[in-house]
Design a protein around this motif. Structure first.
Motif, PDB file in Angstrom:
ATOM      1  N   GLY A 161       8.790 -37.677   7.704  1.00  0.00           N
ATOM      2  CA  GLY A 161       8.182 -38.912   8.205  1.00  0.00           C
ATOM      3  C   GLY A 161       6.752 -38.793   8.723  1.00  0.00           C
ATOM      4  O   GLY A 161       6.167 -39.797   9.151  1.00  0.00           O
ATOM      5  N   ILE A 162       6.174 -37.598   8.677  1.00  0.00           N
ATOM      6  CA  ILE A 162       4.796 -37.431   9.182  1.00  0.00           C
ATOM      7  C   ILE A 162       3.797 -38.021   8.175  1.00  0.00           C
ATOM      8  O   ILE A 162       3.944 -37.836   6.964  1.00  0.00           O
ATOM      9  CB  ILE A 162       4.490 -35.932   9.452  1.00  0.00           C
ATOM     10  N   LYS A 163       2.776 -38.702   8.693  1.00  0.00           N
ATOM     11  CA  LYS A 163       1.747 -39.277   7.814  1.00  0.00           C
ATOM     12  C   LYS A 163       0.809 -38.161   7.374  1.00  0.00           C
ATOM     13  O   LYS A 163       0.253 -37.442   8.202  1.00  0.00           O
ATOM     14  CB  LYS A 163       0.974 -40.377   8.544  1.00  0.00           C
ATOM     15  N   PHE A 164       0.628 -38.037   6.074  1.00  0.00           N
ATOM     16  CA  PHE A 164      -0.029 -36.866   5.493  1.00  0.00           C
ATOM     17  C   PHE A 164      -1.231 -37.281   4.657  1.00  0.00           C
ATOM     18  O   PHE A 164      -1.110 -38.115   3.751  1.00  0.00           O
ATOM     19  CB  PHE A 164       1.008 -36.144   4.618  1.00  0.00           C
ATOM     20  N   ARG A 165      -2.372 -36.719   4.955  1.00  0.00           N
ATOM     21  CA  ARG A 165      -3.581 -37.024   4.181  1.00  0.00           C
ATOM     22  C   ARG A 165      -3.597 -36.187   2.884  1.00  0.00           C
ATOM     23  O   ARG A 165      -3.509 -34.972   2.934  1.00  0.00           O
ATOM     24  CB  ARG A 165      -4.814 -36.702   5.046  1.00  0.00           C
ATOM     25  N   SER A 166      -3.701 -36.841   1.734  1.00  0.00           N
ATOM     26  CA  SER A 166      -3.729 -36.102   0.466  1.00  0.00           C
ATOM     27  C   SER A 166      -5.094 -36.242  -0.201  1.00  0.00           C
ATOM     28  O   SER A 166      -5.854 -37.168   0.114  1.00  0.00           O
ATOM     29  CB  SER A 166      -2.620 -36.592  -0.466  1.00  0.00           C
ATOM     30  N   TYR A 167      -5.418 -35.304  -1.112  1.00  0.00           N
ATOM     31  CA  TYR A 167      -6.703 -35.384  -1.825  1.00  0.00           C
ATOM     32  C   TYR A 167      -6.569 -35.308  -3.334  1.00  0.00           C
ATOM     33  O   TYR A 167      -7.575 -35.365  -4.041  1.00  0.00           O
ATOM     34  CB  TYR A 167      -7.690 -34.330  -1.297  1.00  0.00           C
ATOM     35  N   LEU A 174       3.358 -32.889  -2.919  1.00  0.00           N
ATOM     36  CA  LEU A 174       3.827 -31.973  -1.874  1.00  0.00           C
ATOM     37  C   LEU A 174       4.358 -32.769  -0.678  1.00  0.00           C
ATOM     38  O   LEU A 174       5.405 -32.456  -0.105  1.00  0.00           O
ATOM     39  CB  LEU A 174       2.686 -31.050  -1.433  1.00  0.00           C
ATOM     40  N   ALA A 175       3.621 -33.827  -0.335  1.00  0.00           N
ATOM     41  CA  ALA A 175       4.055 -34.669   0.782  1.00  0.00           C
ATOM     42  C   ALA A 175       5.411 -35.308   0.472  1.00  0.00           C
ATOM     43  O   ALA A 175       6.332 -35.271   1.293  1.00  0.00           O
ATOM     44  CB  ALA A 175       3.005 -35.747   1.057  1.00  0.00           C
ATOM     45  N   GLU A 176       5.538 -35.853  -0.730  1.00  0.00           N
ATOM     46  CA  GLU A 176       6.816 -36.503  -1.095  1.00  0.00           C
ATOM     47  C   GLU A 176       7.976 -35.524  -1.006  1.00  0.00           C
ATOM     48  O   GLU A 176       9.023 -35.840  -0.454  1.00  0.00           O
ATOM     49  CB  GLU A 176       6.743 -37.017  -2.539  1.00  0.00           C
ATOM     50  N   LEU A 177       7.760 -34.342  -1.556  1.00  0.00           N
ATOM     51  CA  LEU A 177       8.859 -33.357  -1.605  1.00  0.00           C
ATOM     52  C   LEU A 177       9.200 -32.789  -0.232  1.00  0.00           C
ATOM     53  O   LEU A 177      10.264 -32.199  -0.050  1.00  0.00           O
ATOM     54  CB  LEU A 177       8.502 -32.221  -2.576  1.00  0.00           C
ATOM     55  N   THR A 178       8.302 -32.948   0.736  1.00  0.00           N
ATOM     56  CA  THR A 178       8.601 -32.467   2.088  1.00  0.00           C
ATOM     57  C   THR A 178       8.978 -33.627   3.017  1.00  0.00           C
ATOM     58  O   THR A 178       9.056 -33.449   4.227  1.00  0.00           O
ATOM     59  CB  THR A 178       7.380 -31.723   2.681  1.00  0.00           C
ATOM     60  N   GLY A 179       9.146 -34.814   2.424  1.00  0.00           N
ATOM     61  CA  GLY A 179       9.574 -35.965   3.226  1.00  0.00           C
ATOM     62  C   GLY A 179       8.461 -36.592   4.052  1.00  0.00           C
ATOM     63  O   GLY A 179       8.725 -37.363   4.978  1.00  0.00           O
ATOM     64  N   MET A 180       7.204 -36.254   3.720  1.00  0.00           N
ATOM     65  CA  MET A 180       6.081 -36.854   4.468  1.00  0.00           C
ATOM     66  C   MET A 180       5.565 -38.081   3.721  1.00  0.00           C
ATOM     67  O   MET A 180       5.990 -38.384   2.613  1.00  0.00           O
ATOM     68  CB  MET A 180       4.978 -35.813   4.670  1.00  0.00           C
ATOM     69  N   LEU A 181       4.641 -38.801   4.369  1.00  0.00           N
ATOM     70  CA  LEU A 181       4.140 -40.053   3.802  1.00  0.00           C
ATOM     71  C   LEU A 181       2.674 -39.880   3.412  1.00  0.00           C
ATOM     72  O   LEU A 181       1.797 -39.868   4.279  1.00  0.00           O
ATOM     73  CB  LEU A 181       4.266 -41.179   4.844  1.00  0.00           C
ATOM     74  N   PRO A 182       2.387 -39.716   2.102  1.00  0.00           N
ATOM     75  CA  PRO A 182       1.020 -39.414   1.693  1.00  0.00           C
ATOM     76  C   PRO A 182       0.084 -40.627   1.721  1.00  0.00           C
ATOM     77  O   PRO A 182       0.484 -41.730   1.371  1.00  0.00           O
ATOM     78  CB  PRO A 182       1.184 -38.918   0.253  1.00  0.00           C
ATOM     79  N   VAL A 183      -1.145 -40.381   2.142  1.00  0.00           N
ATOM     80  CA  VAL A 183      -2.196 -41.400   2.047  1.00  0.00           C
ATOM     81  C   VAL A 183      -3.462 -40.659   1.605  1.00  0.00           C
ATOM     82  O   VAL A 183      -3.833 -39.651   2.198  1.00  0.00           O
ATOM     83  CB  VAL A 183      -2.381 -42.184   3.386  1.00  0.00           C
ATOM     84  N   THR A 184      -4.070 -41.126   0.515  1.00  0.00           N
ATOM     85  CA  THR A 184      -5.219 -40.419  -0.054  1.00  0.00           C
ATOM     86  C   THR A 184      -6.498 -40.789   0.694  1.00  0.00           C
ATOM     87  O   THR A 184      -6.829 -41.969   0.823  1.00  0.00           O
ATOM     88  CB  THR A 184      -5.372 -40.759  -1.555  1.00  0.00           C
ATOM     89  N   ASP A 200      -1.612 -37.629  10.337  1.00  0.00           N
ATOM     90  CA  ASP A 200      -1.444 -36.612  11.389  1.00  0.00           C
ATOM     91  C   ASP A 200      -1.298 -35.215  10.801  1.00  0.00           C
ATOM     92  O   ASP A 200      -0.906 -34.278  11.507  1.00  0.00           O
ATOM     93  CB  ASP A 200      -0.188 -36.913  12.223  1.00  0.00           C
ATOM     94  N   SER A 201      -1.559 -35.085   9.512  1.00  0.00           N
ATOM     95  CA  SER A 201      -1.407 -33.778   8.865  1.00  0.00           C
ATOM     96  C   SER A 201      -2.146 -33.783   7.543  1.00  0.00           C
ATOM     97  O   SER A 201      -2.538 -34.842   7.033  1.00  0.00           O
ATOM     98  CB  SER A 201       0.077 -33.479   8.618  1.00  0.00           C
ATOM     99  N   MET A 202      -2.362 -32.597   6.987  1.00  0.00           N
ATOM    100  CA  MET A 202      -2.925 -32.473   5.632  1.00  0.00           C
ATOM    101  C   MET A 202      -2.763 -31.033   5.161  1.00  0.00           C
ATOM    102  O   MET A 202      -2.475 -30.130   5.956  1.00  0.00           O
ATOM    103  CB  MET A 202      -4.421 -32.841   5.596  1.00  0.00           C
TER     104      MET A 202
END
Ligand code: PCA
Length: 325
Positions: A161-167, A174-184, A200-202
């Motif tokens: 459930g952690i909000k994850f910054r993706s690039y 990676l975010a999906e498979l770890t249960g996080m919520l990706p935002v580019t 809150d993560s990347m």
């Protein structure tokens, strides 16, 4: 009188023939902050070309996505809105899976391996770019990718459930498979994103965390060494075709120097920036054994997905890399 006019005309013609080619200014959009080592390398490359061509071609760099935002740089060069520029290669993974060869988790995790993988992939990437009216000049890796979090994390379950910054695609997956919520979000905009809680993560290098002072919002960096993605400098192929052979040689020489210097800087910057994160107050260290093992399992899934998407050419790259080991 007639004689004088033709004499003048003849003189003018001679002068025109003797004059150097019209000096050209090449604006070079770059996505990352001016202080970043890729931007510093690009600025030196620009200077090298300007000096080496005797001012025939003056390259002016525009870091921080100030001329075109990171996601728009490749298109701008393809369409001739800018003659030259730098971008993250794996940022184009959504166009063709092959572009993501350098973001396969745990395939090439050191600078040496990353360069071997690049040698294996380079012909395919050059061909792909050429089909898009782009000529590759040089490419430089980022330092190894680790995981940033606001709170301590010891397992994949802790990431739920952690909000994850993706690039790129791989980081979103990676975010999906770890249960996080990706935002580019582009690197140029992450300080803001972390400060306002959009993420809150990347996953990124110590270098980007350091450049963007992420210790103002985040507290943990886990040295996962997942992969080393690469930036590349491309030039519009029509523009390139119009460059004299002598100036092409100068530009190729400057590109080789830039690639060498960029690699050297990336290595130097790795330890320096991790210390910078510590000095900023972050906890920097390896991930727990459990988290490492769980991430490796996710890496296997992502590797298989990539091989499936990239087909025979992708498999050939990985095979060539493995046989160079
Ligand atoms: N920094 C870039 C890409 C990889 C890296 O280390 C970023 O975070 O956008």
């Amino acid at each position: 009188m007639k004689k004088l006019t033709s004499l003048l005309a003849a003189t003018a013609l001679t002068a025109a023939a003797a004059a150097p080619a019209m000096a050209e200014k090449w604006d070079m959009p770059m996505a990352y902050s001016a202080s970043n080592f890729h931007s510093a390398t690009g600025a030196e490359f620009a200077k090298c070309v300007t000096t080496g061509t005797g001012g025939d071609i003056e390259i002016v760099t525009h870091p921080s996505g100030s001329l075109f935002k990171g996601a728009d740089i490749k298109r701008a060069i393809q369409t001739g809105q800018a003659p030259i520029g730098e971008r993250l290669l794996s940022g184009h993974q959504n166009e063709n899976a092959l572009f993501g060869f350098d973001s396969i988790p745990f395939l090439a995790t050191s600078f040496d391996d990353s360069n071997k993988l690049w040698e294996a992939a380079k012909p395919s990437i050059e061909k792909l770019l050429a089909e898009q009216n782009l000529t590759l000049l040089y490419a430089v890796p980022w330092p190894p990718q680790g995981l940033y979090f606001k709170d301590e994390v010891n397992s994949v379950a802790d990431m739920e459930g952690i909000k994850f910054r993706s690039y790129n695609n791989a980081t979103s997956r990676l975010a999906e498979l770890t249960g996080m919520l990706p935002v580019t979000i582009e690197a140029a905009e992450i300080s803001q994103a972390f400060a306002t809680g959009v993420a809150d993560s990347m996953v990124s290098s110590g270098s980007t965390g350091y450049d963007r002072k992420v210790w103002e919002s985040l507290n943990y960096f886990y040295e996962v060494d997942a992969w080393l993605p690469r930036n590349y400098v491309m030039v519009n192929s029509d523009v390139w075709a119009g460059v004299s052979d002598a100036n092409k040689n100068v530009i190729k020489g400057c590109a080789e120097l830039a690639e060498y210097a960029g690699n050297w800087r990336a290595k130097e910057y790795t330890g320096f920036t991790l210390q910078g994160l510590r000095d900023g107050g972050m906890t920097v260290g390896p991930a727990s054994e459990q988290m490492t093992n769980e991430l490796k399992e996710i890496g296997v899934i992502m590797t298989n997905e990539w091989l499936e998407a990239a087909g025979d050419e992708g498999k050939a790259i990985v095979d060539a890399f493995n046989s160079s080991q």
